[in-house]
Design an enzyme around this catalytic site. Structure first.
Site, PDB file in Angstrom:
ATOM      1  N   ARG A  62     -34.929 -32.624 -17.812  1.00  0.00           N
ATOM      2  CA  ARG A  62     -36.150 -31.962 -17.819  1.00  0.00           C
ATOM      3  C   ARG A  62     -36.620 -33.177 -18.513  1.00  0.00           C
ATOM      4  O   ARG A  62     -37.935 -33.158 -18.490  1.00  0.00           O
ATOM      5  CB  ARG A  62     -36.512 -30.471 -18.236  1.00  0.00           C
ATOM      6  CG  ARG A  62     -37.414 -30.367 -17.529  1.00  0.00           C
ATOM      7  CD  ARG A  62     -37.444 -28.915 -18.857  1.00  0.00           C
ATOM      8  NE  ARG A  62     -38.587 -28.005 -18.797  1.00  0.00           N
ATOM      9  CZ  ARG A  62     -38.653 -26.821 -17.600  1.00  0.00           C
ATOM     10  NH1 ARG A  62     -37.619 -26.610 -17.751  1.00  0.00           N
ATOM     11  NH2 ARG A  62     -39.602 -25.888 -17.574  1.00  0.00           N
ATOM     12  N   ARG A 122     -47.020 -13.840 -11.943  1.00  0.00           N
ATOM     13  CA  ARG A 122     -46.078 -13.406 -11.959  1.00  0.00           C
ATOM     14  C   ARG A 122     -45.784 -12.396 -13.022  1.00  0.00           C
ATOM     15  O   ARG A 122     -46.078 -12.009 -14.750  1.00  0.00           O
ATOM     16  CB  ARG A 122     -45.358 -14.425 -12.605  1.00  0.00           C
ATOM     17  CG  ARG A 122     -43.952 -14.368 -13.112  1.00  0.00           C
ATOM     18  CD  ARG A 122     -43.167 -15.814 -13.468  1.00  0.00           C
ATOM     19  NE  ARG A 122     -43.663 -16.790 -14.356  1.00  0.00           N
ATOM     20  CZ  ARG A 122     -42.466 -17.806 -14.415  1.00  0.00           C
ATOM     21  NH1 ARG A 122     -41.782 -18.355 -13.495  1.00  0.00           N
ATOM     22  NH2 ARG A 122     -43.777 -18.778 -15.528  1.00  0.00           N
ATOM     23  N   ARG A 161     -48.069 -27.208 -20.936  1.00  0.00           N
ATOM     24  CA  ARG A 161     -46.568 -27.044 -19.544  1.00  0.00           C
ATOM     25  C   ARG A 161     -46.912 -27.970 -18.484  1.00  0.00           C
ATOM     26  O   ARG A 161     -46.085 -28.599 -17.952  1.00  0.00           O
ATOM     27  CB  ARG A 161     -46.205 -25.357 -19.089  1.00  0.00           C
ATOM     28  CG  ARG A 161     -45.760 -24.679 -20.120  1.00  0.00           C
ATOM     29  CD  ARG A 161     -45.622 -23.702 -19.570  1.00  0.00           C
ATOM     30  NE  ARG A 161     -44.277 -23.323 -18.641  1.00  0.00           N
ATOM     31  CZ  ARG A 161     -44.030 -21.998 -18.392  1.00  0.00           C
ATOM     32  NH1 ARG A 161     -45.428 -21.100 -18.401  1.00  0.00           N
ATOM     33  NH2 ARG A 161     -43.672 -21.775 -17.650  1.00  0.00           N
TER      34      ARG A 161
HETATM   35  P1  AP5 Z   1     -38.172 -22.845 -17.571  1.00  0.00           P
HETATM   36  O1  AP5 Z   1     -37.617 -21.224 -17.851  1.00  0.00           O
HETATM   37  O2  AP5 Z   1     -37.617 -23.222 -16.953  1.00  0.00           O
HETATM   38  O3  AP5 Z   1     -39.812 -22.123 -16.941  1.00  0.00           O
HETATM   39  P2  AP5 Z   1     -40.703 -23.443 -15.920  1.00  0.00           P
HETATM   40  O4  AP5 Z   1     -39.832 -24.510 -15.637  1.00  0.00           O
HETATM   41  O5  AP5 Z   1     -42.200 -24.105 -17.256  1.00  0.00           O
HETATM   42  O6  AP5 Z   1     -40.401 -22.976 -14.786  1.00  0.00           O
HETATM   43  P3  AP5 Z   1     -40.736 -21.446 -14.535  1.00  0.00           P
HETATM   44  O7  AP5 Z   1     -39.408 -20.785 -14.612  1.00  0.00           O
HETATM   45  O8  AP5 Z   1     -41.829 -21.032 -15.289  1.00  0.00           O
HETATM   46  O9  AP5 Z   1     -41.016 -21.469 -12.866  1.00  0.00           O
HETATM   47  P4  AP5 Z   1     -39.978 -21.079 -11.623  1.00  0.00           P
HETATM   48  O10 AP5 Z   1     -40.583 -22.561 -11.036  1.00  0.00           O
HETATM   49  O11 AP5 Z   1     -38.719 -20.860 -11.966  1.00  0.00           O
HETATM   50  O12 AP5 Z   1     -40.892 -20.535 -10.954  1.00  0.00           O
HETATM   51  P5  AP5 Z   1     -40.815 -18.603 -10.392  1.00  0.00           P
HETATM   52  O13 AP5 Z   1     -39.131 -18.901  -9.125  1.00  0.00           O
HETATM   53  O14 AP5 Z   1     -40.554 -18.181 -11.672  1.00  0.00           O
HETATM   54  O15 AP5 Z   1     -38.814 -22.686 -19.137  1.00  0.00           O
HETATM   55  C1  AP5 Z   1     -39.920 -21.902 -20.087  1.00  0.00           C
HETATM   56  C2  AP5 Z   1     -39.372 -22.852 -20.862  1.00  0.00           C
HETATM   57  O16 AP5 Z   1     -38.321 -22.973 -22.379  1.00  0.00           O
HETATM   58  C3  AP5 Z   1     -40.041 -24.472 -20.964  1.00  0.00           C
HETATM   59  O17 AP5 Z   1     -41.826 -25.162 -21.400  1.00  0.00           O
HETATM   60  C4  AP5 Z   1     -39.211 -25.642 -22.507  1.00  0.00           C
HETATM   61  O18 AP5 Z   1     -39.961 -25.233 -23.388  1.00  0.00           O
HETATM   62  C5  AP5 Z   1     -37.784 -24.703 -22.542  1.00  0.00           C
HETATM   63  N1  AP5 Z   1     -37.212 -25.167 -21.569  1.00  0.00           N
HETATM   64  C6  AP5 Z   1     -36.345 -25.075 -20.619  1.00  0.00           C
HETATM   65  N2  AP5 Z   1     -35.291 -25.817 -19.659  1.00  0.00           N
HETATM   66  C7  AP5 Z   1     -35.698 -26.518 -21.080  1.00  0.00           C
HETATM   67  C8  AP5 Z   1     -35.356 -27.413 -20.881  1.00  0.00           C
HETATM   68  N3  AP5 Z   1     -33.601 -28.344 -19.909  1.00  0.00           N
HETATM   69  N4  AP5 Z   1     -35.177 -29.104 -22.227  1.00  0.00           N
HETATM   70  C9  AP5 Z   1     -36.548 -28.572 -22.709  1.00  0.00           C
HETATM   71  N5  AP5 Z   1     -37.048 -27.616 -22.794  1.00  0.00           N
HETATM   72  C10 AP5 Z   1     -36.719 -26.372 -22.152  1.00  0.00           C
HETATM   73  O19 AP5 Z   1     -41.754 -18.305  -9.468  1.00  0.00           O
HETATM   74  C11 AP5 Z   1     -43.186 -18.580 -10.202  1.00  0.00           C
HETATM   75  C12 AP5 Z   1     -44.054 -17.654  -9.533  1.00  0.00           C
HETATM   76  O20 AP5 Z   1     -43.968 -17.691  -7.983  1.00  0.00           O
HETATM   77  C13 AP5 Z   1     -42.736 -16.144  -9.285  1.00  0.00           C
HETATM   78  O21 AP5 Z   1     -44.030 -14.977  -9.272  1.00  0.00           O
HETATM   79  C14 AP5 Z   1     -42.532 -16.120  -8.096  1.00  0.00           C
HETATM   80  O22 AP5 Z   1     -42.345 -14.603  -7.642  1.00  0.00           O
HETATM   81  C15 AP5 Z   1     -43.827 -16.604  -7.398  1.00  0.00           C
HETATM   82  N6  AP5 Z   1     -43.747 -17.607  -6.419  1.00  0.00           N
HETATM   83  C16 AP5 Z   1     -42.497 -18.139  -6.353  1.00  0.00           C
HETATM   84  N7  AP5 Z   1     -42.388 -18.908  -4.948  1.00  0.00           N
HETATM   85  C17 AP5 Z   1     -43.348 -18.411  -4.210  1.00  0.00           C
HETATM   86  C18 AP5 Z   1     -43.405 -19.234  -2.813  1.00  0.00           C
HETATM   87  N8  AP5 Z   1     -43.082 -19.759  -2.019  1.00  0.00           N
HETATM   88  N9  AP5 Z   1     -44.823 -18.428  -2.880  1.00  0.00           N
HETATM   89  C19 AP5 Z   1     -45.785 -17.340  -3.725  1.00  0.00           C
HETATM   90  N10 AP5 Z   1     -45.026 -17.145  -4.501  1.00  0.00           N
HETATM   91  C20 AP5 Z   1     -44.136 -17.581  -4.592  1.00  0.00           C
HETATM   92 MG    MG Z   2     -37.780 -20.071 -13.712  1.00  0.00          MG
END
Ligand code: AP5
Ligand code: MG
Length: 214
Positions: free
Chosen positions: A88, A127, A171
């Site tokens: 990241r 979500r 974020r």
């Molecule tokens: P993390 O859990 O990785 O969160 P994020 O990157 O902010 O991403 P999300 O999990 O929120 O989203 P996603 O892209 O996975 O989307 P999803 O598939 O769920 O990290 C959380 C926290 O942990 C960070 O803020 C940080 O503090 C820490 N952290 C983690 N890794 C780190 C690292 N390497 N270094 C430092 N800190 C770290 O989809 C989202 C929603 O949209 C769902 O409801 C889904 O059903 C819907 N959806 C998905 N695709 C579609 C589509 N095509 N059309 C319509 N809806 C859709």
């Molecule tokens: Mg995720």
């Protein structure tokens, strides 16, 4: 096959990583899920990570890198894996590259799931995540069969603590500042592949399969 998922918070990295893991029979490694499991179990790592996560900030690199390097060295990763939420930052990417190079390995693909900021806040507010197994749903786009009950394990569904609109905005800022530079980084490495993340979940996956091959 060793794959990195890139994309803004809520772009669908986790959704697509799970599908990739199932089709290609490789582990899905989500640093966010690892931290959330640690928070739930009240570990020291979880306590430290929570203070950053609740503010929408990144957890410091030193708490993340060793954890991932240890994980990808486990037996079940010998045929590859899909990394979701790591790297990241550029330093995380450099550490990963070094650790893999020392084993004569390198990443194969960085899949960048592109979704504009305007779509993200709406997505996040809908979500829902399972408190027990972490499965993710969406009220509109990926609903459960029974309201508020996880299809996978029967657990209850919640809105993640960091999915409140003000935290999502933070974020997104952090993503643009610290994570987006990885797009150019992996383009330079020659492994970047862009996919449109605004289309239907199954159509995004079909695009990814085109990139990875059957
Ligand atoms: P993390 O859990 O990785 O969160 P994020 O990157 O902010 O991403 P999300 O999990 O929120 O989203 P996603 O892209 O996975 O989307 P999803 O598939 O769920 O990290 C959380 C926290 O942990 C960070 O803020 C940080 O503090 C820490 N952290 C983690 N890794 C780190 C690292 N390497 N270094 C430092 N800190 C770290 O989809 C989202 C929603 O949209 C769902 O409801 C889904 O059903 C819907 N959806 C998905 N695709 C579609 C589509 N095509 N059309 C319509 N809806 C859709
Ligand atoms: Mg995720």
């Amino acid at each position: 096959m060793k794959i990195i998922m890139l994309g803004a918070p809520g772009a669908g990295k986790g959704t697509q990583a799970k599908k990739i893991a199932a089709k290609y029979e490789i582990p899905h490694i989500s640093t966010g899920d690892i931290f959330r499991a640690n928070i739930k179990n009240g570990t020291e790592l979880g306590k430290k990570a929570k203070t950053y996560m609740d503010q929408g900030l990144l957890v410091p690199d030193e708490l993340v890198v060793d954890l991932v390097v240890d994980r990808v060295n486990q037996e079940d990763c010998s045929n590859g894996y899909v990394l979701d939420g790591f790297p990241r930052t550029i330093p995380q990417a450099e550490s990963l590259k070094k650790a893999l190079a020392s084993m004569g390995q390198e990443m194969d693909y960085a899949i960048n799931v592109e979704v504009p900021d305007e779509n993200i806040i709406h997505r996040m507010s809908g979500r829902r995540a399972c408190v027990d197994c972490g499965s993710t749903y969406h009220l509109e786009y990926a609903p459960t069969k029974e309201e508020d009950i996880c299809d996978n394990c029967g657990g209850s569904l919640i809105l993640r603590d960091d999915d409140k609109p003000e935290t999502v905005k933070k974020r997104l800022d952090v993503y643009h500042e610290q994570t987006q530079p990885l797009i150019d980084y992996y383009a330079n490495e020659g492994i970047l592949r862009d996919v449109d993340g605004t289309i239907d979940i199954n159509d995004v996956f079909a695009e990814i399969v085109k990139v990875l091959g059957e």
